[in-house]
Design a protein around this motif. Structure first.
Motif, PDB file in Angstrom:
ATOM      1  N   ILE A  42     -62.149  34.539   2.330  1.00  0.00           N
ATOM      2  CA  ILE A  42     -61.679  35.169   1.088  1.00  0.00           C
ATOM      3  C   ILE A  42     -62.074  34.316  -0.103  1.00  0.00           C
ATOM      4  CG2 ILE A  42     -59.611  35.748  -0.259  1.00  0.00           C
ATOM      5  CD1 ILE A  42     -58.297  36.544   2.439  1.00  0.00           C
ATOM      6  N   LEU A  43     -61.819  33.008  -0.018  1.00  0.00           N
ATOM      7  CA  LEU A  43     -62.138  32.113  -1.130  1.00  0.00           C
ATOM      8  C   LEU A  43     -63.643  32.088  -1.411  1.00  0.00           C
ATOM      9  CD1 LEU A  43     -59.721  29.157  -0.351  1.00  0.00           C
ATOM     10  CD2 LEU A  43     -59.566  30.774  -2.252  1.00  0.00           C
ATOM     11  N   LEU A  44     -64.452  32.047  -0.362  1.00  0.00           N
ATOM     12  CA  LEU A  44     -65.903  32.072  -0.552  1.00  0.00           C
ATOM     13  C   LEU A  44     -66.362  33.433  -1.077  1.00  0.00           C
ATOM     14  CD1 LEU A  44     -67.074  30.148   2.643  1.00  0.00           C
ATOM     15  CD2 LEU A  44     -67.076  29.318   0.277  1.00  0.00           C
ATOM     16  N   GLY A  45     -65.769  34.488  -0.553  1.00  0.00           N
ATOM     17  CA  GLY A  45     -66.139  35.838  -0.988  1.00  0.00           C
ATOM     18  C   GLY A  45     -65.862  36.083  -2.462  1.00  0.00           C
ATOM     19  N   GLU A  46     -64.807  35.463  -2.984  1.00  0.00           N
ATOM     20  CA  GLU A  46     -64.497  35.595  -4.406  1.00  0.00           C
ATOM     21  C   GLU A  46     -65.587  34.983  -5.278  1.00  0.00           C
ATOM     22  OE1 GLU A  46     -59.629  35.523  -4.619  1.00  0.00           O
ATOM     23  OE2 GLU A  46     -60.718  33.633  -4.702  1.00  0.00           O
ATOM     24  N   GLN A  69     -67.795  27.213 -11.343  1.00  0.00           N
ATOM     25  CA  GLN A  69     -66.663  26.339 -11.022  1.00  0.00           C
ATOM     26  C   GLN A  69     -66.059  26.687  -9.660  1.00  0.00           C
ATOM     27  OE1 GLN A  69     -64.024  26.543 -14.379  1.00  0.00           O
ATOM     28  NE2 GLN A  69     -65.360  25.286 -15.636  1.00  0.00           N
ATOM     29  N   CYS A  70     -66.940  26.854  -8.675  1.00  0.00           N
ATOM     30  CA  CYS A  70     -66.515  27.253  -7.334  1.00  0.00           C
ATOM     31  C   CYS A  70     -65.715  26.174  -6.620  1.00  0.00           C
ATOM     32  CB  CYS A  70     -67.728  27.633  -6.491  1.00  0.00           C
ATOM     33  SG  CYS A  70     -68.595  29.086  -7.111  1.00  0.00           S
ATOM     34  N   THR A  71     -66.152  24.925  -6.710  1.00  0.00           N
ATOM     35  CA  THR A  71     -65.490  23.855  -5.962  1.00  0.00           C
ATOM     36  C   THR A  71     -64.019  23.714  -6.362  1.00  0.00           C
ATOM     37  OG1 THR A  71     -67.580  22.720  -5.635  1.00  0.00           O
ATOM     38  CG2 THR A  71     -65.576  21.408  -5.340  1.00  0.00           C
ATOM     39  N   PRO A  72     -63.670  23.660  -7.669  1.00  0.00           N
ATOM     40  CA  PRO A  72     -62.250  23.558  -7.999  1.00  0.00           C
ATOM     41  C   PRO A  72     -61.455  24.787  -7.550  1.00  0.00           C
ATOM     42  CG  PRO A  72     -63.595  23.075  -9.936  1.00  0.00           C
ATOM     43  CD  PRO A  72     -64.508  23.540  -8.858  1.00  0.00           C
ATOM     44  N   HIS A  73     -62.094  25.955  -7.565  1.00  0.00           N
ATOM     45  CA  HIS A  73     -61.379  27.162  -7.153  1.00  0.00           C
ATOM     46  C   HIS A  73     -61.092  27.140  -5.654  1.00  0.00           C
ATOM     47  CE1 HIS A  73     -60.048  31.303  -7.139  1.00  0.00           C
ATOM     48  NE2 HIS A  73     -60.804  31.485  -6.071  1.00  0.00           N
ATOM     49  N   ILE A  74     -62.072  26.724  -4.881  1.00  0.00           N
ATOM     50  CA  ILE A  74     -61.912  26.742  -3.426  1.00  0.00           C
ATOM     51  C   ILE A  74     -61.045  25.588  -2.942  1.00  0.00           C
ATOM     52  CG2 ILE A  74     -63.149  26.516  -1.233  1.00  0.00           C
ATOM     53  CD1 ILE A  74     -65.466  28.037  -2.574  1.00  0.00           C
ATOM     54  N   PHE A  75     -61.281  24.386  -3.441  1.00  0.00           N
ATOM     55  CA  PHE A  75     -60.603  23.199  -2.929  1.00  0.00           C
ATOM     56  C   PHE A  75     -59.443  22.732  -3.791  1.00  0.00           C
ATOM     57  CE2 PHE A  75     -64.989  22.844  -1.319  1.00  0.00           C
ATOM     58  CZ  PHE A  75     -64.698  22.929   0.030  1.00  0.00           C
ATOM     59  N   GLY A  76     -59.265  23.282  -4.975  1.00  0.00           N
ATOM     60  CA  GLY A  76     -58.227  22.813  -5.871  1.00  0.00           C
ATOM     61  C   GLY A  76     -58.613  21.461  -6.431  1.00  0.00           C
TER      62      GLY A  76
END
Length: 98
Positions: A42-46, A69-76
């Motif tokens: 789900i997180l990657l699909g977003e 800004q994928c890394t902060p979204h996926i990993f916090g």
């Protein structure tokens, strides 16, 4: 009514996941590993649409990933990065009012 749209979309997504679980013969709630892999999906699909938009604008994959800004979204906020995120930037110019 606009607020209800989110609930209907959430219900639709849940129905879709339920159908996929049924096709995979996985019972809900899913086993922890299956659930975590699904959450990662789900997180990657977003991130697919924002990254694809940047790539269509001419960015390479790595640059598109950073711009979205994928890394902060996926990993916090990763450990050690919290202080950096909350500290004011020292190289920024002070605001001037005219």
């Amino acid at each position: 009514m606009a607020d209800m749209r989110v609930y209907f979309l959430s219900l639709g997504a849940g129905l879709l996941v339920g159908i996929v679980y049924s096709l995979l013969n996985v019972r809900s709630p899913a086993p922890p590993v299956v659930a975590l892999v699904g959450l990662l999906g789900i997180l990657l699909g977003e991130q697919i649409i924002p990254v694809a938009k940047h790539m269509l604008e001419g960015s390479h994959l790595a640059a598109a990933w950073r711009q979205s800004q994928c890394t902060p979204h996926i990993f916090g906020l990763l450990p050690g990065r919290h202080e950096q995120a909350t500290q004011p930037k020292t190289d920024s110019k002070p605001e001037t009012r005219t």
